[in-house]
Design a protein around this motif. Structure first.
Motif: not given
Length: 452
Positions: A106-109, A130-135, A166-167, A173-184
């Motif tokens: 867990a990383v506080a963001t 990195a599962f970055t949710g809404g960050s 995070l950076a 090379e770490t993949p960033v996997l967000p929850t938002h950003g695809f129309g939300s």
């Protein structure tokens, strides 16, 4: 053996993830219809041992609590989130073992919310996702204005700091996997592209290419209207959402449909805008099942008002129910399938209105008609038809009285929102023409398009 499966939620513009190894997995930010996640786990032959939320979501009702209950998984929720149910509170630096060699850190963001937490998947101690949710999103960040107006600027600055953390901690090379950003609408801007990494974001995301003050100013200046239903999502997620019921609703005949309309309830036709314009039940509204159904219906309907769904097939109806439970519209009051001829009482006929294009409007001329633009303000700022009236579609049902007298030619950027607006105007008894065309064609058609 690491795998990461993406569960796409096209209607809401979000993604959930299932990630794990040979035997066990974690579900990140799961949708309310958890059967999709369970099916993904079954295909992989893994047990869901953890369910992780990056934050209390403001744009959809989570399935995390129910998924954890059904699977017996540990339910990871940021410790700072105030909730009314038992969960495993997660603080910065906490590590959960997912499978042999795989761990979730867990990383506080903070920024999207005060308690927002990202999760770094590590394989034998090395970060692999990195599962970055809404960050940190693709080319942007999650919007900071959904919690409390007094916190917005503070959270915007927190977003900047969280992106830089995070950076600093993760390889390029770490993949960033967000929850938002695809129309939300939880995203400050829409993603450009489908995948990204820390390195790509460091090179192109405004969180890294601008200083903190410039970033905050641009972020706050670019925020769009907040969908009205967002008000209800956070409290629902904090209270603990109930399991969903996706069984078919009760069947309404023509008389019941008419009675529900007479009572002021919403009757929503899910068919295509072409089919709706050609014939529909007078007083019904058109929200295409293949469009942004959940977002725009939940945004516009008075919260809690009963809704009856009209669909061309049982499959279309079932898909719409699934979309709507994700935003807290749990059960349709009733439903009917088939054609509009079956939905009107004996002695009545379906009604219709014309469709056209920007070329059709130019050929007709704009001098003695109302041209109604239902796009968002940011879209209109980039170009508008001279003399047009502007009411965003999500405000139209409350502002119908502001539409000037005369035949209304209504347009948006592509046709979907114009169809919704046309159905609202038609139900109110106005003469309407739906412009089913891309706005790019307006200037080419010879219309007076004002830019800047």
């Amino acid at each position: 053996m690491l795998f990461i499966d993406t569960i796409q939620l096209e209607g809401l513009g979000n993604r959930a993830y299932l990630a794990g190894g040979r035997h066990t997995a974690v579900a990140v930010d799961p949708p309310r219809d958890i059967d999709r996640v369970l099916a993904a786990a079954a295909r992989r032959g893994v047990r869901i041992a953890h369910v992780a939320e990056t934050h209390l979501h403001n744009d959809y009702v989570t399935g995390g609590l129910e998924l954890a209950r059904v699977t017996g998984a540990a339910y990871l929720v940021p410790a700072g989130a105030r909730v009314a149910f038992t969960r495993l509170p997660v603080a910065d630096g906490d590590v959960s073992t997912v499978d042999a060699g795989l761990a979730l850190r867990a990383v506080a963001t903070p920024g999207h919310t005060p308690h927002h937490t990202s999760y770094v998947m590590e394989d034998n101690g090395l970060p692999v996702a990195a599962f970055t949710g809404g960050s940190l999103l693709i080319g942007t960040v999650g919007r900071p204005d959904l919690v409390e107006p007094r916190l917005t600027e503070h959270l915007a600055r927190s977003q900047y700091a969280s992106a830089h953390r995070l950076a600093a901690e993760l390889p390029d090379e770490t993949p960033v996997l967000p929850t938002h950003g695809f129309g939300s609408f939880c995203s400050a801007a829409q993603a450009e592209g489908d995948t990204t990494t820390i390195g790509r974001e460091r090179a192109g995301n405004i969180a890294f290419t601008a200083d903190a003050d410039t970033f905050v100013a641009r972020l706050l200046d670019g925020l769009e209207d907040v969908p009205a239903y967002y008000t209800h999502m956070g409290p629902a997620n904090a209270a603990g959402p109930a399991p969903v019921d996706l069984t078919p609703p009760s069947v309404a005949d023509a008389e019941e449909i008419a009675a529900r309309l007479a009572a002021g309830e919403w009757v929503v036709d899910l068919r295509s805008r072409i089919a709706f314009a050609e014939g529909h039940v007078a007083g019904s509204f058109n929200f295409e099942a293949d469009g942004r159904l959940a977002t725009y219906l939940a945004w516009m309907i008075p919260w809690g008002k009963p809704v009856t769904l009209l669909a061309e097939s049982a499959e279309q109806l079932a898909a719409a129910q699934r979309e709507l439970v994700r935003v807290g519209i749990d059960r349709p009051a009733a439903a009917a399938t088939g054609t509009p001829e079956r939905w009107v009482p004996d002695g009545s006929r379906p009604v219709s209105f014309p469709r056209s294009t920007f070329a059709g409007l130019a050929g007709r001329g704009t001098d003695d008609v109302v041209v109604l633009d239902v796009r968002r303000s940011s879209e209109r700022a980039a170009g508008r038809i001279g003399g047009s009236v502007h009411i965003p579609v999500h405000e139209l049902h409350r502002r119908l009285g502001e539409v000037p007298a005369g035949t209304v030619w209504v347009h948006c950027a592509g046709g979907m929102r114009a169809a919704i607006a046309a159905s609202l105007l038609d139900a109110a008894g106005r003469d309407v023409v739906a412009v089913d065309d891309r706005f790019d064609a307006a200037a080419a058609a010879g219309l007076d398009v004002i830019t800047g």
